[in-house]
Write a protein that holds these residues in place. Structure first.
Motif, PDB file in Angstrom:
ATOM      1  N   MET A 175       4.681   2.741 -17.719  1.00 35.70           N
ATOM      2  CA  MET A 175       4.480   1.296 -17.596  1.00 35.70           C
ATOM      3  C   MET A 175       3.444   0.947 -16.538  1.00 35.70           C
ATOM      4  SD  MET A 175       8.363   0.014 -18.086  1.00 35.70           S
ATOM      5  CE  MET A 175       7.961  -1.702 -17.806  1.00 35.70           C
ATOM      6  N   GLU A 176       3.606   1.484 -15.336  1.00 38.41           N
ATOM      7  CA  GLU A 176       2.648   1.145 -14.280  1.00 38.41           C
ATOM      8  C   GLU A 176       1.259   1.690 -14.608  1.00 38.41           C
ATOM      9  OE1 GLU A 176       4.349  -0.104 -10.189  1.00 38.41           O
ATOM     10  OE2 GLU A 176       4.435   2.083 -10.321  1.00 38.41           O
ATOM     11  N   THR A 177       1.209   2.881 -15.201  1.00 39.49           N
ATOM     12  CA  THR A 177      -0.087   3.444 -15.569  1.00 39.49           C
ATOM     13  C   THR A 177      -0.755   2.565 -16.633  1.00 39.49           C
ATOM     14  OG1 THR A 177       0.814   5.635 -15.098  1.00 39.49           O
ATOM     15  CG2 THR A 177      -1.245   5.556 -16.330  1.00 39.49           C
ATOM     16  N   LEU A 205      13.834   1.780 -13.389  1.00 39.65           N
ATOM     17  CA  LEU A 205      12.946   2.303 -12.344  1.00 39.65           C
ATOM     18  C   LEU A 205      11.547   2.498 -12.926  1.00 39.65           C
ATOM     19  CD1 LEU A 205      12.316   3.493  -9.548  1.00 39.65           C
ATOM     20  CD2 LEU A 205      13.131   5.704 -10.383  1.00 39.65           C
ATOM     21  N   CYS A 206      10.594   1.826 -12.302  1.00 37.86           N
ATOM     22  CA  CYS A 206       9.233   1.779 -12.833  1.00 37.86           C
ATOM     23  C   CYS A 206       8.306   2.204 -11.709  1.00 37.86           C
ATOM     24  CB  CYS A 206       8.998   0.333 -13.264  1.00 37.86           C
ATOM     25  SG  CYS A 206       7.445  -0.024 -13.992  1.00 37.86           S
ATOM     26  N   HIS A 207       7.951   3.491 -11.658  1.00 41.35           N
ATOM     27  CA  HIS A 207       7.099   3.937 -10.548  1.00 41.35           C
ATOM     28  C   HIS A 207       6.164   5.057 -10.997  1.00 41.35           C
ATOM     29  CE1 HIS A 207       5.942   3.955  -6.332  1.00 41.35           C
ATOM     30  NE2 HIS A 207       5.808   5.260  -6.482  1.00 41.35           N
ATOM     31  N   ALA A 208       4.884   4.725 -11.090  1.00 40.91           N
ATOM     32  CA  ALA A 208       3.842   5.681 -11.491  1.00 40.91           C
ATOM     33  C   ALA A 208       4.133   6.280 -12.863  1.00 40.91           C
ATOM     34  CB  ALA A 208       3.679   6.780 -10.436  1.00 40.91           C
ATOM     35  N   LEU A 255       0.887  -1.163   0.000  1.00 46.70           N
ATOM     36  CA  LEU A 255       0.000   0.000   0.000  1.00 46.70           C
ATOM     37  C   LEU A 255       0.926   1.213   0.000  1.00 46.70           C
ATOM     38  CD1 LEU A 255      -3.150   0.481   0.234  1.00 46.70           C
ATOM     39  CD2 LEU A 255      -2.692   1.112   2.603  1.00 46.70           C
ATOM     40  N   GLU A 256       1.150   1.756  -1.185  1.00 44.74           N
ATOM     41  CA  GLU A 256       2.150   2.830  -1.277  1.00 44.74           C
ATOM     42  C   GLU A 256       1.775   3.838  -2.343  1.00 44.74           C
ATOM     43  OE1 GLU A 256       5.818   0.743  -2.442  1.00 44.74           O
ATOM     44  OE2 GLU A 256       5.525   1.442  -4.476  1.00 44.74           O
ATOM     45  N   GLN A 257       2.246   5.066  -2.144  1.00 42.87           N
ATOM     46  CA  GLN A 257       1.925   6.147  -3.087  1.00 42.87           C
ATOM     47  C   GLN A 257       2.394   5.810  -4.495  1.00 42.87           C
ATOM     48  OE1 GLN A 257       3.603   8.447  -4.989  1.00 42.87           O
ATOM     49  NE2 GLN A 257       5.710   7.814  -4.523  1.00 42.87           N
ATOM     50  N   HIS A 258       1.545   6.130  -5.462  1.00 42.63           N
ATOM     51  CA  HIS A 258       1.907   5.998  -6.876  1.00 42.63           C
ATOM     52  C   HIS A 258       1.487   7.259  -7.621  1.00 42.63           C
ATOM     53  CE1 HIS A 258       2.823   1.765  -6.128  1.00 42.63           C
ATOM     54  NE2 HIS A 258       3.346   1.708  -7.335  1.00 42.63           N
ATOM     55  N   GLY A 259       1.935   8.412  -7.089  1.00 40.22           N
ATOM     56  CA  GLY A 259       1.597   9.675  -7.740  1.00 40.22           C
ATOM     57  C   GLY A 259       0.134  10.039  -7.528  1.00 40.22           C
ATOM     58  N   SER A 273      -2.971   0.931  -4.144  1.00 40.65           N
ATOM     59  CA  SER A 273      -2.916  -0.529  -4.307  1.00 40.65           C
ATOM     60  C   SER A 273      -2.293  -0.956  -5.636  1.00 40.65           C
ATOM     61  CB  SER A 273      -4.332  -1.101  -4.227  1.00 40.65           C
ATOM     62  OG  SER A 273      -5.128  -0.541  -5.263  1.00 40.65           O
ATOM     63  N   THR A 274      -1.639  -0.037  -6.347  1.00 39.85           N
ATOM     64  CA  THR A 274      -1.102  -0.360  -7.679  1.00 39.85           C
ATOM     65  C   THR A 274      -0.268  -1.642  -7.700  1.00 39.85           C
ATOM     66  OG1 THR A 274      -1.178   1.906  -8.503  1.00 39.85           O
ATOM     67  CG2 THR A 274       0.503   0.473  -9.469  1.00 39.85           C
ATOM     68  N   ASP A 275       0.685  -1.762  -6.790  1.00 44.47           N
ATOM     69  CA  ASP A 275       1.561  -2.950  -6.810  1.00 44.47           C
ATOM     70  C   ASP A 275       0.783  -4.233  -6.512  1.00 44.47           C
ATOM     71  OD1 ASP A 275       3.615  -1.243  -7.337  1.00 44.47           O
ATOM     72  OD2 ASP A 275       4.499  -1.335  -5.335  1.00 44.47           O
ATOM     73  N   THR A 276      -0.214  -4.126  -5.616  1.00 41.95           N
ATOM     74  CA  THR A 276      -1.033  -5.300  -5.275  1.00 41.95           C
ATOM     75  C   THR A 276      -1.865  -5.732  -6.486  1.00 41.95           C
ATOM     76  OG1 THR A 276      -1.176  -4.420  -3.031  1.00 41.95           O
ATOM     77  CG2 THR A 276      -2.672  -6.214  -3.589  1.00 41.95           C
ATOM     78  N   LEU A 277      -2.428  -4.753  -7.201  1.00 41.47           N
ATOM     79  CA  LEU A 277      -3.221  -5.076  -8.392  1.00 41.47           C
ATOM     80  C   LEU A 277      -2.354  -5.763  -9.443  1.00 41.47           C
ATOM     81  CD1 LEU A 277      -5.193  -1.721  -8.618  1.00 41.47           C
ATOM     82  CD2 LEU A 277      -6.211  -3.964  -8.206  1.00 41.47           C
ATOM     83  N   GLN A 278      -1.139  -5.255  -9.622  1.00 41.89           N
ATOM     84  CA  GLN A 278      -0.257  -5.806 -10.657  1.00 41.89           C
ATOM     85  C   GLN A 278       0.152  -7.246 -10.333  1.00 41.89           C
ATOM     86  OE1 GLN A 278       1.631  -1.462 -11.899  1.00 41.89           O
ATOM     87  NE2 GLN A 278       2.871  -2.866 -10.693  1.00 41.89           N
ATOM     88  N   CYS A 279       0.642  -7.478  -9.117  1.00 37.86           N
ATOM     89  CA  CYS A 279       1.098  -8.849  -8.817  1.00 37.86           C
ATOM     90  C   CYS A 279      -0.105  -9.781  -8.671  1.00 37.86           C
ATOM     91  CB  CYS A 279       2.002  -8.889  -7.591  1.00 37.86           C
ATOM     92  SG  CYS A 279       1.248  -8.439  -6.029  1.00 37.86           S
TER      93      CYS A 279
HETATM   94 ZN   LIG Z   1       4.561   0.240  -8.168  1.00 33.16          ZN
END
Ligand SMILES: [Zn+2]
Length: 250
Positions: free
Chosen positions: A170-172, A164-167, A35-39, A45-51
């Motif tokens: 790719m993540e979007t 580096l892949c953060h917000a 549960l971490e900021q993604h902009g 929940s971005t990382d949780t949704l992806q994995c």
């Molecule tokens: Zn992420």
């Protein structure tokens, strides 16, 4: 495939029984998120949704067992933004070990952790070693294999830092493919902070480098790019899972 959170114990029992003759059915997949900021434009929940999505596709294609995701992870690097909640590294290790031991108790014989978050990696690698050495439970950690190449194949914007892949685009793109209602395109804003030469080699909080929490440019993101990135990672992960299963089962 059986999804534990939506199944009854009798359905799980039947699945495990059939798995004794069909190799693959007793492999469990645990998505470990954060549960971490993604902009300002992507959910916490971005990382949780992806994995979670990667783990679901792996379980489907191997007729395995899908465990519900862990929604929290080690994300000290994103602390400081409201909403980010970080676990201690030792907590991440303990959660993974506890879940694997419980799953082994009802017949899971190969445990695959699908990681979604940078900070989880070291604690999860330690968990896999403890599981193997102290509990005799074979465990594999998957961490977006081939992500950089998959990104380079579709990306139009430059990387904020190598890998580096953060917000970013790719993540979007991945969240547009998984759950587009959670994306806010009206808030897209590129951000290319100056990266210290020793980035990745000492503890640095992302928020100290970029106030918005964005590292890259989300504007060229599309669901089609996200789908192609997810599929490439799943294909690479499947090779690892297959090799792991044959190593475990001989
Ligand atoms: Zn992420």
């Amino acid at each position: 495939m059986i999804e534990l959170a939506r199944s009854t114990w009798t359905e799980v029992a039947a699945h495990m029984k059939s798995g004794q003759t069909e190799s693959g059915r007793t492999t469990a997949f645990l998505p470990f998120g954060a549960l971490e900021q993604h902009g300002p434009h992507l959910p916490l929940s971005t990382d949780t949704l992806q994995c979670g999505e990667i783990a679901r596709r792996l379980a489907e294609r191997t007729d395995g067992i899908l465990l519900p995701p862990v929604h929290y992870g080690e994300t000290w690097g994103n602390s400081g933004h409201p909403g980010t909640i970080s676990l201690a590294p030792s907590t991440v290790t303990a959660i993974a070990v506890d879940i694997a031991r419980a799953a082994a108790g009802f017949g899971v014989d190969a445990f695959v952790i699908v990681n979604g978050d940078y900070g989880n990696m070291n604690p999860l690698v330690l968990a896999s070693r403890l599981l193997q050495m102290e509990h005799g439970i074979p465990a594999l950690v998957i961490d977006y294999p081939g992500l950089v190449a998959a990104g380079d194949a579709v990306k139009e914007s430059p990387w904020a830092a190598p890998g580096l892949c953060h917000a970013d685009e790719m993540e979007t793109s991945m969240i547009l493919a998984i759950d587009p209602d959670l994306v806010h395109p009206d808030r897209y804003a590129p951000s290319y902070p100056e990266m210290p030469a020793d980035f990745g080699h000492r503890p640095i909080r992302l928020g100290d480098l970029a106030e918005s929490g964005v590292f890259g440019d989300p504007r060229p993101a599309t669901a089609a790019k996200g789908e192609s990135i997810i599929e490439a990672v799943v294909a690479n992960a499947l090779e690892l899972v297959t090799a792991f299963q044959s190593a475990v089962r001989g």
